[in-house]
Structure formats: structure tokens, C-alpha cells
Design a protein around this motif. Structure first.
Motif, PDB file in Angstrom:
ATOM      1  N   MET A  20       0.813  -1.214   0.000  1.00 43.36           N
ATOM      2  CA  MET A  20       0.000   0.000   0.000  1.00 43.36           C
ATOM      3  C   MET A  20       0.846   1.263   0.000  1.00 43.36           C
ATOM      4  O   MET A  20       0.379   2.318  -0.405  1.00 43.36           O
ATOM      5  CB  MET A  20      -0.896   0.013   1.239  1.00 43.36           C
ATOM      6  CG  MET A  20      -2.342  -0.133   0.899  1.00 43.36           C
ATOM      7  SD  MET A  20      -3.291  -0.030   2.392  1.00 43.36           S
ATOM      8  CE  MET A  20      -3.254   1.697   2.662  1.00 43.36           C
ATOM      9  N   LEU A  32      -4.321  -3.416  -0.680  1.00 44.80           N
ATOM     10  CA  LEU A  32      -5.634  -3.284  -0.043  1.00 44.80           C
ATOM     11  C   LEU A  32      -6.349  -4.629  -0.007  1.00 44.80           C
ATOM     12  O   LEU A  32      -6.983  -4.989   0.992  1.00 44.80           O
ATOM     13  CB  LEU A  32      -6.496  -2.282  -0.820  1.00 44.80           C
ATOM     14  CG  LEU A  32      -6.293  -0.818  -0.472  1.00 44.80           C
ATOM     15  CD1 LEU A  32      -7.077   0.052  -1.429  1.00 44.80           C
ATOM     16  CD2 LEU A  32      -6.748  -0.553   0.947  1.00 44.80           C
ATOM     17  N   ILE A  35      -4.868  -6.768   2.702  1.00 43.64           N
ATOM     18  CA  ILE A  35      -5.292  -6.324   4.033  1.00 43.64           C
ATOM     19  C   ILE A  35      -6.722  -6.741   4.296  1.00 43.64           C
ATOM     20  O   ILE A  35      -7.069  -7.180   5.404  1.00 43.64           O
ATOM     21  CB  ILE A  35      -5.120  -4.796   4.157  1.00 43.64           C
ATOM     22  CG1 ILE A  35      -3.636  -4.478   4.278  1.00 43.64           C
ATOM     23  CG2 ILE A  35      -5.863  -4.254   5.367  1.00 43.64           C
ATOM     24  CD1 ILE A  35      -3.331  -3.036   4.471  1.00 43.64           C
ATOM     25  N   VAL A  39      -8.070  -8.931   7.370  1.00 48.08           N
ATOM     26  CA  VAL A  39      -9.127  -8.469   8.276  1.00 48.08           C
ATOM     27  C   VAL A  39     -10.247  -9.493   8.353  1.00 48.08           C
ATOM     28  O   VAL A  39     -10.778  -9.787   9.432  1.00 48.08           O
ATOM     29  CB  VAL A  39      -9.649  -7.096   7.807  1.00 48.08           C
ATOM     30  CG1 VAL A  39     -10.933  -6.734   8.523  1.00 48.08           C
ATOM     31  CG2 VAL A  39      -8.606  -6.028   8.042  1.00 48.08           C
ATOM     32  N   PHE A  86     -14.294  -1.718  -7.276  1.00 53.51           N
ATOM     33  CA  PHE A  86     -14.447  -0.280  -7.538  1.00 53.51           C
ATOM     34  C   PHE A  86     -13.093   0.406  -7.670  1.00 53.51           C
ATOM     35  O   PHE A  86     -12.861   1.208  -8.577  1.00 53.51           O
ATOM     36  CB  PHE A  86     -15.265   0.355  -6.410  1.00 53.51           C
ATOM     37  CG  PHE A  86     -15.460   1.834  -6.583  1.00 53.51           C
ATOM     38  CD1 PHE A  86     -16.451   2.306  -7.421  1.00 53.51           C
ATOM     39  CD2 PHE A  86     -14.653   2.734  -5.927  1.00 53.51           C
ATOM     40  CE1 PHE A  86     -16.634   3.665  -7.604  1.00 53.51           C
ATOM     41  CE2 PHE A  86     -14.823   4.097  -6.099  1.00 53.51           C
ATOM     42  CZ  PHE A  86     -15.814   4.564  -6.937  1.00 53.51           C
ATOM     43  N   VAL A  87     -12.190   0.073  -6.729  1.00 51.27           N
ATOM     44  CA  VAL A  87     -10.917   0.789  -6.743  1.00 51.27           C
ATOM     45  C   VAL A  87     -10.088   0.383  -7.967  1.00 51.27           C
ATOM     46  O   VAL A  87      -9.346   1.198  -8.523  1.00 51.27           O
ATOM     47  CB  VAL A  87     -10.177   0.587  -5.400  1.00 51.27           C
ATOM     48  CG1 VAL A  87      -9.525  -0.754  -5.299  1.00 51.27           C
ATOM     49  CG2 VAL A  87      -9.139   1.669  -5.177  1.00 51.27           C
ATOM     50  N   LEU A  90     -11.446   2.458 -10.752  1.00 51.44           N
ATOM     51  CA  LEU A  90     -10.969   3.828 -10.568  1.00 51.44           C
ATOM     52  C   LEU A  90      -9.509   3.961 -10.993  1.00 51.44           C
ATOM     53  O   LEU A  90      -9.128   4.931 -11.652  1.00 51.44           O
ATOM     54  CB  LEU A  90     -11.142   4.223  -9.098  1.00 51.44           C
ATOM     55  CG  LEU A  90     -10.730   5.641  -8.720  1.00 51.44           C
ATOM     56  CD1 LEU A  90     -11.548   6.650  -9.501  1.00 51.44           C
ATOM     57  CD2 LEU A  90     -10.894   5.871  -7.234  1.00 51.44           C
TER      58      LEU A  90
ATOM     59  N   TYR B 144     -17.986   8.012  -2.803  1.00 52.99           N
ATOM     60  CA  TYR B 144     -16.986   7.840  -3.865  1.00 52.99           C
ATOM     61  C   TYR B 144     -17.603   8.220  -5.204  1.00 52.99           C
ATOM     62  O   TYR B 144     -16.995   8.928  -6.011  1.00 52.99           O
ATOM     63  CB  TYR B 144     -16.489   6.385  -3.956  1.00 52.99           C
ATOM     64  CG  TYR B 144     -15.895   5.814  -2.689  1.00 52.99           C
ATOM     65  CD1 TYR B 144     -15.270   6.620  -1.760  1.00 52.99           C
ATOM     66  CD2 TYR B 144     -15.962   4.446  -2.434  1.00 52.99           C
ATOM     67  CE1 TYR B 144     -14.734   6.088  -0.608  1.00 52.99           C
ATOM     68  CE2 TYR B 144     -15.424   3.905  -1.280  1.00 52.99           C
ATOM     69  CZ  TYR B 144     -14.811   4.729  -0.366  1.00 52.99           C
ATOM     70  OH  TYR B 144     -14.292   4.194   0.771  1.00 52.99           O
ATOM     71  N   GLY B 159      -9.902  11.550  -5.827  1.00 53.02           N
ATOM     72  CA  GLY B 159     -10.698  10.352  -5.574  1.00 53.02           C
ATOM     73  C   GLY B 159      -9.831   9.157  -5.219  1.00 53.02           C
ATOM     74  O   GLY B 159     -10.178   8.391  -4.316  1.00 53.02           O
ATOM     75  N   ILE B 160      -8.708   8.991  -5.899  1.00 52.41           N
ATOM     76  CA  ILE B 160      -7.844   7.847  -5.597  1.00 52.41           C
ATOM     77  C   ILE B 160      -7.373   7.909  -4.149  1.00 52.41           C
ATOM     78  O   ILE B 160      -7.472   6.934  -3.401  1.00 52.41           O
ATOM     79  CB  ILE B 160      -6.651   7.816  -6.572  1.00 52.41           C
ATOM     80  CG1 ILE B 160      -7.145   7.356  -7.935  1.00 52.41           C
ATOM     81  CG2 ILE B 160      -5.572   6.883  -6.075  1.00 52.41           C
ATOM     82  CD1 ILE B 160      -6.057   7.111  -8.911  1.00 52.41           C
ATOM     83  N   HIS B 161      -6.911   9.069  -3.721  1.00 54.54           N
ATOM     84  CA  HIS B 161      -6.457   9.197  -2.332  1.00 54.54           C
ATOM     85  C   HIS B 161      -7.595   8.919  -1.367  1.00 54.54           C
ATOM     86  O   HIS B 161      -7.439   8.183  -0.395  1.00 54.54           O
ATOM     87  CB  HIS B 161      -5.923  10.612  -2.082  1.00 54.54           C
ATOM     88  CG  HIS B 161      -4.620  10.862  -2.757  1.00 54.54           C
ATOM     89  ND1 HIS B 161      -3.876  11.975  -2.519  1.00 54.54           N
ATOM     90  CD2 HIS B 161      -3.935  10.138  -3.652  1.00 54.54           C
ATOM     91  CE1 HIS B 161      -2.778  11.935  -3.246  1.00 54.54           C
ATOM     92  NE2 HIS B 161      -2.803  10.827  -3.947  1.00 54.54           N
ATOM     93  N   VAL B 163     -10.455   7.272  -1.759  1.00 57.00           N
ATOM     94  CA  VAL B 163     -10.945   5.901  -1.718  1.00 57.00           C
ATOM     95  C   VAL B 163      -9.953   4.996  -0.987  1.00 57.00           C
ATOM     96  O   VAL B 163     -10.333   4.235  -0.095  1.00 57.00           O
ATOM     97  CB  VAL B 163     -11.216   5.380  -3.149  1.00 57.00           C
ATOM     98  CG1 VAL B 163     -11.558   3.914  -3.130  1.00 57.00           C
ATOM     99  CG2 VAL B 163     -12.338   6.160  -3.794  1.00 57.00           C
ATOM    100  N   ILE B 164      -8.678   5.100  -1.318  1.00 61.30           N
ATOM    101  CA  ILE B 164      -7.693   4.217  -0.687  1.00 61.30           C
ATOM    102  C   ILE B 164      -7.612   4.478   0.809  1.00 61.30           C
ATOM    103  O   ILE B 164      -7.607   3.560   1.636  1.00 61.30           O
ATOM    104  CB  ILE B 164      -6.309   4.401  -1.355  1.00 61.30           C
ATOM    105  CG1 ILE B 164      -6.354   3.869  -2.782  1.00 61.30           C
ATOM    106  CG2 ILE B 164      -5.231   3.689  -0.570  1.00 61.30           C
ATOM    107  CD1 ILE B 164      -5.116   4.139  -3.582  1.00 61.30           C
ATOM    108  N   LEU B 167     -10.662   3.023   2.469  1.00 52.99           N
ATOM    109  CA  LEU B 167     -10.678   1.558   2.490  1.00 52.99           C
ATOM    110  C   LEU B 167      -9.780   1.051   3.609  1.00 52.99           C
ATOM    111  O   LEU B 167     -10.144   0.114   4.334  1.00 52.99           O
ATOM    112  CB  LEU B 167     -10.213   1.000   1.146  1.00 52.99           C
ATOM    113  CG  LEU B 167     -11.235   1.094   0.026  1.00 52.99           C
ATOM    114  CD1 LEU B 167     -10.694   0.471  -1.236  1.00 52.99           C
ATOM    115  CD2 LEU B 167     -12.512   0.409   0.431  1.00 52.99           C
ATOM    116  N   ALA B 168      -8.613   1.665   3.759  1.00 50.60           N
ATOM    117  CA  ALA B 168      -7.742   1.266   4.865  1.00 50.60           C
ATOM    118  C   ALA B 168      -8.459   1.519   6.191  1.00 50.60           C
ATOM    119  O   ALA B 168      -8.397   0.692   7.120  1.00 50.60           O
ATOM    120  CB  ALA B 168      -6.428   2.042   4.799  1.00 50.60           C
ATOM    121  N   GLY B 171     -10.898  -1.238   6.967  1.00 49.84           N
ATOM    122  CA  GLY B 171     -10.225  -2.422   7.500  1.00 49.84           C
ATOM    123  C   GLY B 171      -9.961  -2.270   8.994  1.00 49.84           C
ATOM    124  O   GLY B 171     -10.222  -3.180   9.785  1.00 49.84           O
TER     125      GLY B 171
END
Lengths: 114, 523
Positions: A20, A32, A35, A39, A86-87, A90, B144, B159-161, B163-164, B167-168, B171
Motif C-alpha cells: 500500500m 488493499l 489487508i 481483516v 471499484f478501486v 478507478l 466515492y 478520488g484515488i487518495h 478511496v484508498i 478503504l484502509a 479495514g
């Protein structure tokens, strides 16, 4: 078995965190995903690990695994899967529109790889 | 019937969004009508709920009539009703702004908007930690989509920043919930509140870890230092109505911090009571300071507003960290004020940008806007309110926070940071205003005047903020009663378990072992 699970989760998380922190979107997406696997494992074993118990509650059976983490982890898996998809989309879109797969969306500077 | 109103804020947007998806390929007019009607209905339901909650009674709603702590519950108390009303007002107003053209710039704006509302309302109403996670995901997934609405390069970069990062965060949320479940065997908030006080000494460290991991997750959503770096780019690149709606989204994090750390880790938490307090005050003050410095350095009006969001989060969490009824009441008042004003500011930034043409909202000289007086007066009003000058709601909020801080040992820090940050934000907003309206270059602006109807949404939001200052007494009374309800988690816990006891035998589901069931049942 506890050791095996703990080691697996630990390796997944550390690999995921490393990926990451990379500069390009593809390793980040992989990280991701790793991870989220870790989880899911973690939530699953929150009901404790046990072997040889009845999976279904019946009269007279008082040793059974905790069913709730299984239900929780199912929800988490579904959400995690959708988010990974989704990611990915993107990241592909960003690569096409911005012309780079760097996470900052900037063209590469000279002499720097990541 | 009145018992069932609580489920409507979740079900109505969910059904509306599904219907909107069916109409996705038809005319945008139909989608607009459906979306507006549904949002107005939600506004009505929200006020009904506020009316019910203001009696002071806490209403649990057992979905599927499962006996607590099993099954999913929604809980209506003063705080959740208040947040639902805030959401409904901001949603209605921003939707009126969006239907004037913004919703055409990408697909499925209205469906995403309704899903976002469903996530927000659900997060405010749920009484279950895992369900809070699910509603967080609902609101994030739709956010998003909304953030990328329009699809400009800046939006994709931000958006990339975003979303990532989130997502972290998701978790981590699951890890936190997992730790609490592993040690207590429940995810129901009321049940957790009872169980965390009873965990064996060996497990206390795990419960602490779980609680503080949750605090990290909520700090991501609330944009608390050092987890706010995603916010400025995200909010300033989002389209105007989306940014205005996001003004309520960062409040979800603040709400969750208040909820979890008053009920579960509150006064009755035993060993883990108040675990967040040593962290919250210094981080909140630092967030306020850095948010204000960011506002000073901002070179676009939207980015300035985004940094003011961070500063407002710092101010609110400072009040939350002070603890006590008066401070919590001040935090709740400030929450409403900052939501309305910042949403108005994002809409105004868009209006100003549209009238300035090419320069948009960059803080540099440009030809005069077409309606300088109207825009100038609105900007002045929003600026006075957001920086906390008298006589508007920001001033009332800051006075409440500071007067509640008088007795606290760290009062001098709170006073110093809040007052200096206030001064610097006046400088930042004042400089932005003088550049936008006075430092004009020669020549005619190429952009025409924006139609009058586009001014209505920000004007309504500003009027609400003015009303909050005029009727501050009533709002503060409600906020004080809310805070009193929060600092004493007994009422919440009892209400949830009594609701289970009242279930008729024939309707009740659930294992007959009662609350002994859980991971303890397996050796």
C-alpha cells in the motif's frame, strides 16, 4: 493452529501495508486486497478457533462454534470484494485519463522510480 | 404507527434510490421530481422524530423483534434525532442547488445522493457497532461516486487518495469491532457498555486497543490530525452540491466519537472509562491550529472552505474532549452551526466562481462579478458566521465552548488556541473577500450573472444559521438536554434492554439461553 492463523494474518497485513505504501496504483490495490483478506480472517477467528464441534445448535448439544463472526465476515467479504472492484476501475480510469498510474496522478519526475 | 417512524429515514432513501435506478435512462426531470419529493418527505419525518425525541424518551426499535442484545436495533435519542434533522435540512437545500444543472454532469447523481442519505441517516440511528460499520460503508461507497461526479482530472486525483484512505480505514474499523467482540461477545452498543466494565483484567488491554482503533477510524472520517490530509483536495475538487453535502459527512466521525466514547467508554466503563480523553484534547487543538493555518495559505475559495471544515472539526472535538454537560452541549450547538455555514460557503464559492469566469474561485485579481452587492453581502454574512464574530451563530458557539472551558485545568491552552485561530481565520476570510470583491482588474467579466434561483439554497442555509443565533436559547436548551442524556449512559442501556423485556412471548425471537450465549459458550 493459533500460531498458524496468527502468522498468516501477520504476513498478510505486513505484505499489504508494504504494497500500500508503493507509488503506483496496482500494488496499492493488491495491498488493499491483502489487508482485507487479513481483516476477514481476523474477524472470523474472533469467535475463537475450535475443532470437532457441532455446527448447528440442537437440544443436548452445548458445544458449538460461535455463529456470529461467520455472519459478520460474510458481510465484510461482500463489501471488501465490491470495494476492490471499484478501486480497480478507478485506478484504470485514472491511468487512462491522467496518463500515469502514479497514486498522486502526476507525471513521473526525472530520476525517480517510485 | 408513531413507533415506526424511526425506520423511515433509512428505508425511504433506499427505496427511492432503487426507483431512481429504474428511471436512470429516462429524462432527468422525472428523476428530479422523485428525488425532491423523497427528500422533502425525509425532512418531514426528521422533524417528526425530533418532536418525539424532545420528550427525552429513548426509543429503541427492534428490527425483526429480536430480543436485545441479539438482532439489529435502531435507537432514537435526542442526539440521533438532532443529527437526522441536520442531515435532512442540508440534503434538501443542496438538492435544490443540484437540480439547477449540476446533476446533469454525470450519471445517476440522484440515486447516489439518496444512497448517501441512507448511509448518513442509518449511521446516526443505529444502536449496533457492526451496523455502524455497514452504514459507514453505504455512505462511503456513494460518496466515492458523488465525489467523481463530473469526472474532472482533479476529482480523479483526489478520488484515488480518498478511496484508498477510507478503504484502509474500513479495514481498521473491522479490526476494532473484532477486538471488542472477541473480548465482550457482543456488538450491541448498550450491551457493550455493560460488558466492557466487566471484562477480566487480562483482556483490558485488548479492549483498550479495540476502543482506540475505533477512535482512529472515526478520526479518519472526522478529519482529525494527523488523518485529515485527504480532506482539502477531496472537498475542494468535489462539485458544489456534493461538497455542501459532505459538510455533514465529516460530522459522522464526530458523532461516532461522541456516541462511542460516551456510551461504551463513558462514565460507566470501569477500567476503560475515558480512554480517549488524553488523546482527544491535544489532537483537537492541533487540528484547529493547522486547519486555520491551511485556511491562511489557501489560494482558492473552495480550498479555504475545506480547511475551515478541518478547523471546525478541531473546535467541536475540543469541546467534546473537555467533557461535561456544558461542553458537550456547546459541541452539539457548534456542530449544527458549522454544518449549515460550511455548506453555505461551498455553495457561495461555486456561485462566486461562476460569475468570475475563467479565474473561477482562485484568490487573484479578476474582473468584477456581475452581482457584486448580492454576492458580497452573502459572503460577508457567511464570513462573519464562520469566523465566530458577533452577532451570528459562530459567536454563540464559541462563547459556549469557552465559557464551559473556564473550570478545566487546560483552560489556558483552549482559550489561547481557539481565540488565536479565530483571529487568523478572520484574516484568512477577510483577505479572501477583499481579493474576490475589491482587488479587481480592468475589463469585463466574460461570465454572465447567475440566475436568481441559484441564490436561494445558500440564502436558506444562512437564514437557518441566523435563526440559530436569534433563537439560540431554544437550541442551547435542546443541546443541553441532549448532553445530559449522553453523559449518563444508564438511560440508554435501560431503554434498550427494557424494550426487549416488553416483547410479547409469541413475537420474541432469540435463543432461550438468554444473554449467556456468545463466545463464552465455547471453551
Amino acid at each position: 493452529m493459533e500460531l498458524l492463523f496468527a502468522a498468516t494474518i501477520g504476513i498478510l497485513v505486513s505484505t499489504g501495508v508494504y504494497l500500500m505504501l508503493r507509488g503506483r496504483t496496482f500494488p496499492v490495490v493488491l495491498g488493499l486486497a491483502l489487508i482485507s483478506y487479513a481483516v476477514n480472517f481476523f474477524v472470523f477467528v474472533m469467535g475463537r478457533l475450535d475443532v470437532g464441534h457441532a455446527p448447528i445448535i440442537r437440544v443436548g448439544v452445548d458445544q458449538y462454534p460461535d455463529p456470529l463472526p461467520q455472519a459478520l465476515v460474510l458481510t465484510a467479504i461482500v463489501i471488501g470484494f465490491a470495494m476492490t472492484a471499484f478501486v480497480l476501475v478507478l485506478a484504470v480510469r485514472a491511468n487512462i485519463e491522467l496518463g500515469t498510474d502514479h497514486v498522486d496522478g502526476m507525471p513521473q519526475r526525472e530520476g525517480r522510480d517510485e | 404507527m408513531s413507533d415506526h417512524w424511526i425506520i423511515f429515514p433509512v428505508v425511504v432513501p433506499a427505496v427511492t434510490a432503487t426507483i431512481l435506478l429504474l428511471f436512470a435512462r429516462t429524462s432527468i426531470e422525472k428523476q428530479r421530481i422523485i428525488s425532491v419529493v423523497s427528500t422533502m418527505a425525509q425532512l418531514g419525518v426528521a422533524f417528526t422524530l425530533l418532536n418525539q425525541a424532545s420528550s427525552g424518551e429513548i426509543q429503541p426499535y427492534l428490527i425483526g423483534a429480536w430480543q436485545p442484545p441479539f438482532g439489529i436495533i435502531l435507537v432514537l435519542d435526542r442526539l440521533s434525532a438532532f443529527m437526522v434533522v441536520l442531515t435532512a435540512i442540508v440534503a434538501t437545500v443542496t438538492l435544490f442547488y443540484a437540480v439547477q444543472g449540476w446533476d446533469r454532469r454525470g450519471a445517476n447523481f440522484h440515486a447516489l445522493f439518496q444512497f448517501q442519505l441512507m448511509g448518513l441517516m442509518g449511521a446516526f440511528l443505529t444502536g449496533d457497532l457492526f451496523n455502524l460499520f455497514v452504514f459507514f460503508e453505504v455512505l462511503l461507497i456513494s460518496s466515492y461516486g458523488l465525489l467523481l461526479h463530473g469526472g474532472s482530472d482533479d476529482q480523479i486525483r483526489a478520488g484515488i487518495h480518498y478511496v484508498i484512505f477510507n478503504l484502509a480505514g474500513s479495514g481498521l474499523f473491522l479490526i476494532g469491532v473484532g477486538l471488542l467482540y472477541a473480548t465482550t461477545g457482543t456488538v450491541n452498543m448498550a450491551d457493550l457498555a455493560v460488558k466492557v466494565a466487566e471484562v477480566p483484567a487480562d483482556d483490558v488491554a485488548l479492549v483498550r486497543a479495540g476502543g482506540l482503533i475505533l477512535m482512529v477510524v472515526f478520526s479518519v472520517k472526522a478529519a482529525l490530525l494527523p488523518l485529515y490530509f485527504w480532506l482539502p483536495a477531496t472537498y475542494s475538487s468535489a462539485s458544489a452540491p456534493v461538497a455542501a453535502l459532505f459538510a455533514i459527512m465529516s460530522k459522522v466521525g464526530v458523532y461516532s466519537i461522541i456516541r462511542v466514547f460516551t456510551i461504551i467508554f463513558g462514565a460507566e466503563g470501569g477500567e476503560v472509562s475515558g480512554i480517549a480523553e488524553p488523546w482527544l484534547l491535544p489532537l483537537a487543538l492541533a487540528t484547529l491550529a493547522l486547519g486555520t493555518l491551511g485556511a491562511l495559505a489557501a489560494r482558492e475559495l473552495r480550498r479555504l472552505a475545506a480547511y475551515l471544515v478541518i478547523a471546525s472539526v478541531g473546535t467541536m472535538l475540543t469541546a467534546v474532549a473537555l467533557g461535561g454537560v456544558a461542553s458537550l452541549a456547546a459541541a452539539i450547538y457548534y456542530m449544527a452551526h458549522s454544518t449549515f455555514i460550511l455548506a453555505a460557503l461551498f455553495l457561495l464559492a461555486d456561485l462566486i466562481g461562476r460569475e468570475r469566469g475563467e479565474v473561477h474561485d482562485r484568490l487573484e485579481p479578476a474582473p468584477t462579478v456581475a452581482q457584486p452587492v448580492l454576492l458580497g453581502v452573502l459572503f460577508l454574512t457567511a464570513g462573519v458566521a464562520v469566523t465566530g464574530l458577533p452577532p451570528l451563530s459562530g459567536f454563540v458557539g464559541k462563547v459556549l465552548i469557552l465559557s464551559s472551558a473556564l473550570e478545566v485545568p487546560s483552560a489556558r491552552w483552549v482559550f489561547a488556541v481557539v481565540l488565536v485561530a479565530g483571529l487568523l481565520s478572520i484574516v484568512a476570510v477577510g483577505r479572501a473577500g477583499s481579493t474576490l470583491f475589491w482587488s479587481t482588474s480592468d475589463g469585463e467579466s466574460t461570465a454572465g450573472a447567475v440566475p436568481r434561483s441559484a441564490f436561494a439554497p445558500p440564502v436558506i442555509l444562512l437564514l437557518v444559521a441566523i435563526a440559530m443565533a436569534m433563537f439560540a436559547g431554544r437550541v442551547v436548551d435542546y443541546a443541553t438536554a441532549t448532553a445530559a442524556q449522553l453523559v449518563d449512559p444508564h438511560g440508554y442501556i435501560e431503554a434498550v434492554f427494557e424494550a426487549g423485556a416488553d416483547l410479547p412471548e409469541s413475537e420474541a425471537h432469540g435463543p432461550e439461553h438468554g444473554p449467556e450465549h456468545g463466545p463464552e459458550a465455547t471453551p
